[in-house]
Design a protein around this motif. Structure first.
Motif, short mmCIF file in Angstrom:
data_model
loop_
_atom_site.label_atom_id
_atom_site.label_comp_id
_atom_site.label_asym_id
_atom_site.label_seq_id
_atom_site.Cartn_x
_atom_site.Cartn_y
_atom_site.Cartn_z
N GLN A 249 0.79 -1.23 0.00
CA GLN A 249 0.00 0.00 0.00
C GLN A 249 0.83 1.29 0.00
OE1 GLN A 249 -3.41 -0.01 -0.51
NE2 GLN A 249 -2.96 -2.16 -0.86
N GLU A 250 2.09 1.22 -0.40
CA GLU A 250 2.94 2.41 -0.48
C GLU A 250 2.60 3.15 -1.77
OE1 GLU A 250 4.57 5.26 0.32
OE2 GLU A 250 5.72 3.92 1.62
N SER A 251 2.18 4.40 -1.65
CA SER A 251 1.77 5.16 -2.83
C SER A 251 2.76 6.27 -3.20
CB SER A 251 0.38 5.76 -2.62
OG SER A 251 0.39 6.66 -1.53
N ARG A 252 3.79 6.47 -2.41
CA ARG A 252 4.78 7.49 -2.76
C ARG A 252 5.65 7.00 -3.91
NH1 ARG A 252 7.65 8.44 2.84
NH2 ARG A 252 7.52 6.17 2.75
N VAL A 253 6.13 7.95 -4.70
CA VAL A 253 7.01 7.62 -5.82
C VAL A 253 8.25 8.49 -5.75
CG1 VAL A 253 5.19 6.82 -7.36
CG2 VAL A 253 5.81 9.23 -7.37
N GLY A 254 9.35 8.01 -6.34
CA GLY A 254 10.61 8.74 -6.31
C GLY A 254 10.54 10.06 -7.05
N LEU A 255 9.83 10.10 -8.16
CA LEU A 255 9.67 11.33 -8.94
C LEU A 255 8.30 11.34 -9.58
CD1 LEU A 255 13.09 11.40 -10.84
CD2 LEU A 255 12.41 12.94 -9.01
N THR A 256 7.69 12.50 -9.64
CA THR A 256 6.41 12.65 -10.35
C THR A 256 6.70 13.06 -11.79
OG1 THR A 256 6.24 14.99 -9.73
CG2 THR A 256 5.21 13.36 -8.23
N PRO A 257 5.68 12.97 -12.67
CA PRO A 257 5.89 13.35 -14.07
C PRO A 257 6.45 14.77 -14.24
CG PRO A 257 3.86 12.13 -13.88
CD PRO A 257 4.34 12.37 -12.48
N LYS A 258 6.08 15.67 -13.36
CA LYS A 258 6.59 17.05 -13.44
C LYS A 258 8.12 17.07 -13.41
CE LYS A 258 6.65 21.30 -10.69
NZ LYS A 258 6.09 21.97 -9.51
N TYR A 259 8.70 16.31 -12.51
CA TYR A 259 10.16 16.29 -12.37
C TYR A 259 10.83 15.41 -13.42
CZ TYR A 259 9.23 19.01 -8.31
OH TYR A 259 8.80 20.02 -7.49
N GLN B 31 9.22 1.78 -13.71
CA GLN B 31 8.66 0.43 -13.71
C GLN B 31 7.18 0.53 -14.04
OE1 GLN B 31 9.38 -1.80 -10.15
NE2 GLN B 31 8.02 -3.46 -10.76
N LYS B 32 6.69 -0.37 -14.85
CA LYS B 32 5.29 -0.40 -15.25
C LYS B 32 4.39 -0.37 -14.01
CE LYS B 32 2.09 -3.07 -18.03
NZ LYS B 32 1.94 -4.26 -18.89
N GLY B 33 3.40 0.54 -14.03
CA GLY B 33 2.48 0.66 -12.90
C GLY B 33 3.05 1.40 -11.72
N LEU B 34 4.10 2.17 -11.95
CA LEU B 34 4.83 2.85 -10.87
C LEU B 34 3.92 3.58 -9.89
CD1 LEU B 34 7.43 4.08 -9.57
CD2 LEU B 34 7.21 5.92 -11.24
N ALA B 35 3.04 4.42 -10.38
CA ALA B 35 2.28 5.30 -9.49
C ALA B 35 0.78 5.02 -9.53
CB ALA B 35 2.56 6.75 -9.86
N THR B 36 0.41 3.79 -9.79
CA THR B 36 -1.01 3.43 -9.85
C THR B 36 -1.73 3.77 -8.55
OG1 THR B 36 -0.52 1.66 -11.41
CG2 THR B 36 -2.63 1.55 -10.28
N LEU B 37 -1.12 3.44 -7.41
CA LEU B 37 -1.75 3.74 -6.12
C LEU B 37 -1.86 5.23 -5.85
CD1 LEU B 37 -0.27 1.00 -3.74
CD2 LEU B 37 -2.61 1.18 -4.60
N ALA B 38 -1.00 6.01 -6.47
CA ALA B 38 -1.04 7.47 -6.30
C ALA B 38 -1.99 8.13 -7.31
CB ALA B 38 0.36 8.05 -6.46
N GLY B 39 -2.56 7.31 -8.20
CA GLY B 39 -3.50 7.84 -9.18
C GLY B 39 -2.84 8.46 -10.39
N ILE B 40 -1.59 8.13 -10.65
CA ILE B 40 -0.86 8.68 -11.80
C ILE B 40 -0.61 7.55 -12.80
CG2 ILE B 40 1.18 9.92 -12.59
CD1 ILE B 40 1.57 10.83 -9.63
N PRO B 41 -1.25 7.61 -13.96
CA PRO B 41 -1.06 6.54 -14.94
C PRO B 41 0.30 6.63 -15.64
CG PRO B 41 -2.56 8.20 -15.80
CD PRO B 41 -2.24 8.58 -14.37
N ASP B 42 0.76 5.50 -16.13
CA ASP B 42 2.05 5.46 -16.84
C ASP B 42 2.08 6.43 -18.02
OD1 ASP B 42 2.97 3.52 -15.11
OD2 ASP B 42 2.70 1.86 -16.52
N LYS B 43 0.94 6.65 -18.65
CA LYS B 43 0.91 7.55 -19.81
C LYS B 43 1.36 8.96 -19.46
CE LYS B 43 -3.96 8.85 -19.47
NZ LYS B 43 -5.24 8.90 -20.15
#
Length: 75
Positions: A12-22, A36-48
């Motif tokens: 259930q870890e939803s933090r990511v090392g970098l967001t798309p902005k960075y 990695q595929k599905g990196l931020a799915t829990l954070a609501g950020i799609p790979d696209k």
């Protein structure tokens, strides 16, 4: 430099090392970013969103580690 961002392994870890902005800032400076595929799915950020920012997508954590020169993640 190629920067890799693997998914966190903690449940259930939803933090990511970098967001798309960075990711976009880094790619504009000439760096490569691989997530990695599905990196931020829990954070609501799609790979696209990462792809639109210039990142490439790797299937597994091992693929990220094998292709990156630096890793950005939470621990």
């Amino acid at each position: 430099m190629i920067i890799g961002i693997p998914k966190e392994t903690k449940d259930q870890e939803s933090r990511v090392g970098l967001t798309p902005k960075y990711v976009k800032k880094l790619t504009k400076q000439g760096h490569g970013v691989v997530i990695q595929k599905g990196l931020a799915t829990l954070a609501g950020i799609p790979d696209k969103n990462y792809i639109a920012a210039g990142a490439s997508v790797a299937e597994t954590m091992d693929d990220v580690y094998n292709s990156a020169q630096m890793i950005a993640k939470f621990k």
